[in-house]
Design an enzyme around this catalytic site. Sequence first.
Site, PDB file in Angstrom:
ATOM      1  CB  CYS A   1       6.799   5.769  13.956  1.00 43.62           C
ATOM      2  SG  CYS A   1       6.934   3.969  13.769  1.00 43.62           S
ATOM      3  CB  ALA A   2       2.610   9.468  16.324  1.00 43.45           C
TER       4      ALA A   2
ATOM      5  CB  CYS B   1      13.264  11.779   7.202  1.00 45.76           C
ATOM      6  SG  CYS B   1      13.801  11.091   8.772  1.00 45.76           S
TER       7      CYS B   1
ATOM      8  N   GLY C   1       4.737  14.448  16.944  1.00 48.19           N
ATOM      9  CA  GLY C   1       3.339  14.827  16.766  1.00 48.19           C
ATOM     10  C   GLY C   1       3.046  15.799  15.651  1.00 48.19           C
ATOM     11  N   GLY C   2       4.053  16.188  14.879  1.00 50.57           N
ATOM     12  CA  GLY C   2       3.810  17.132  13.791  1.00 50.57           C
ATOM     13  C   GLY C   2       2.843  16.594  12.753  1.00 50.57           C
TER      14      GLY C   2
ATOM     15  CG  ASP D   1       7.727  -2.831  19.111  1.00 49.44           C
ATOM     16  OD1 ASP D   1       7.579  -2.745  17.873  1.00 49.44           O
ATOM     17  OD2 ASP D   1       8.756  -3.287  19.646  1.00 49.44           O
TER      18      ASP D   1
END
Length: 429
Positions: free
Chosen positions: A254-255, A375, A258-259, A303
Site C-alpha cells: 500500500c505504498a 493513519c 511513495g513517501g 492487491d
Amino acid sequence: MKKQNNLRSLAAQAVEQVVEQGQSLSNVLPPLQQKVADKDKALLQELCFGVLRTLSQLEWLINKLMSRPMTGKQRTVHYLIMVGFYQLLYTRVPPHAALAETVEGAVSIKRPQLKGLINGVLRQFQRQQETLLNEFATSDARFLHPGWLVKRLQNAYPTQWQRIIDANNQRPPMWLRVNRTHHTRDGWLGLLEDAGMKGYPHPDYPDAVRLETPAPVHALPGFAEGWVTVQDASAQGCAVFLAPQNGEHILDLCAAPGGKTTHILEVAPEADVLAVDIDEQRLSRVYDNLKRLGMKATVKQGDGRYPAQWCGEQQFDRILLDAPCSATGVIRRHPDIKWLRRDRDIAELAQLQAEILDAVWPRLKPGGTLVYATCSVLPEENRDQIKTFLQRTPDAALSETGTPDQPGQQNLPGGEEGDGFFYAKLIKK
C-alpha cells in the site's frame, strides 16, 4: 477573469462534488485550479478546504436562514451560499467583496435569477451574526464532525475526544523529511535559515522538521534535487519502527504515493525494496518521488490480499503494511474525509485490513519484522485489529510497541504536532 471562472462558484462546485458525489477533494480540486490565474489558486484551495472543515456550521446556518433547502439543479447555489458564509466568518476578504463575488457566482453556474436570493441570505446573516453564532455554540453541530464519528471518538477516548476533535479542526503544520543521504538535519536547518525560513526538529523522529510557517516546495532549499520531502512527522515513524538495513529484501505494501518507500531507501540505500499498491494511477506518484530523489525500487500494481499475483513465492526480511484505513487521524489535513466516510465503512475496512495481514504474514521470513501502520485513530482498525491478529497467529510476537493487552503505539493528532497515526511492530518467531 472570465465569468465562468468565478472563484466562488468553482469552490461551490468542488464542495458539491465531494459532499454529494463522494469524490475526493484531491481529485476534484486540481482541474478546477487550472481554470484560475496562478495568483488565485491559493484562495480557491482555502475556500474549498475551509468550507469542508466548517461544513457542519455552514449547513446549520443555511437551515436557520432559509425556509427550505436548495435541491436539484439549484443545489450548487446551496454550496455557493456556504462559500459566502465562510468568507464572512473566516477570511480577510472584505465583506463587500465577499458578497459581490459570491452573488456574481450565480451567473457562472447559470442561475442568475437567484442572485437576489443569495444576496438576501448573506445580508441576513450579517445582520444576525452574533445571535446566530451564540446559538450555534450550544448546538450539536459545533463539533464540526458528523455525529457518528463524534460518538466513536467519545467511546474510544472518553477523556481525550474533545482534544482530538479540536486538533482535527485546526490547520495542519507543514512537516518535512530531510534526506540523510544528502545532509544532516542540522545541516539542512542551516540552509533553511540562510533562505530566510525557520524550522524545528522533532524530538523523536530523526529526519523530521516542522516549518515555522508553511512554504511552497519550490522555496525549500534543494527540494528539486531531493534534499527534502514533504511528509508529516507521524508518517515518518513508519521507517523508524521498521529499521530497514542495507542488503535486505523489503516490501512496502500500500505504498502510494511513495513517501515511505523513499524514506526506507534514505535509511537503507542498498536495500532491495518492492513497492506495491492496488491503485495504478497513484503509482505514478511513487515513480515521481523515486525519480526526484534519484532512487531505485521495484514498483508493482497489486492487491495486498493476493501476494502470489505480484511476488510469487518471494519472502521478505521486513514488511511495511500501511493499511487502507478510515484516515480519521489526518482529518485536519484532508477535511473531506469527514464527509466521505460512513459509519458502516469502519467494519468493512477492518475486515480488509485483517485479510491483508493474514495474506502477507506468510511472506515474512522467520525473525523478520512487519510494521502495521494506519493513519486512523479508531481502535477497531488499530489495537483491536492487532490484538485479534496476535490471538490467531501463534508465530507473531509484539516488539517495542505496547503490550499484548494494549498492542501498538497510538499517536493522536496534535501530539508533538504530528497527525494521528498507529504503529504495531511484529516479529515472526
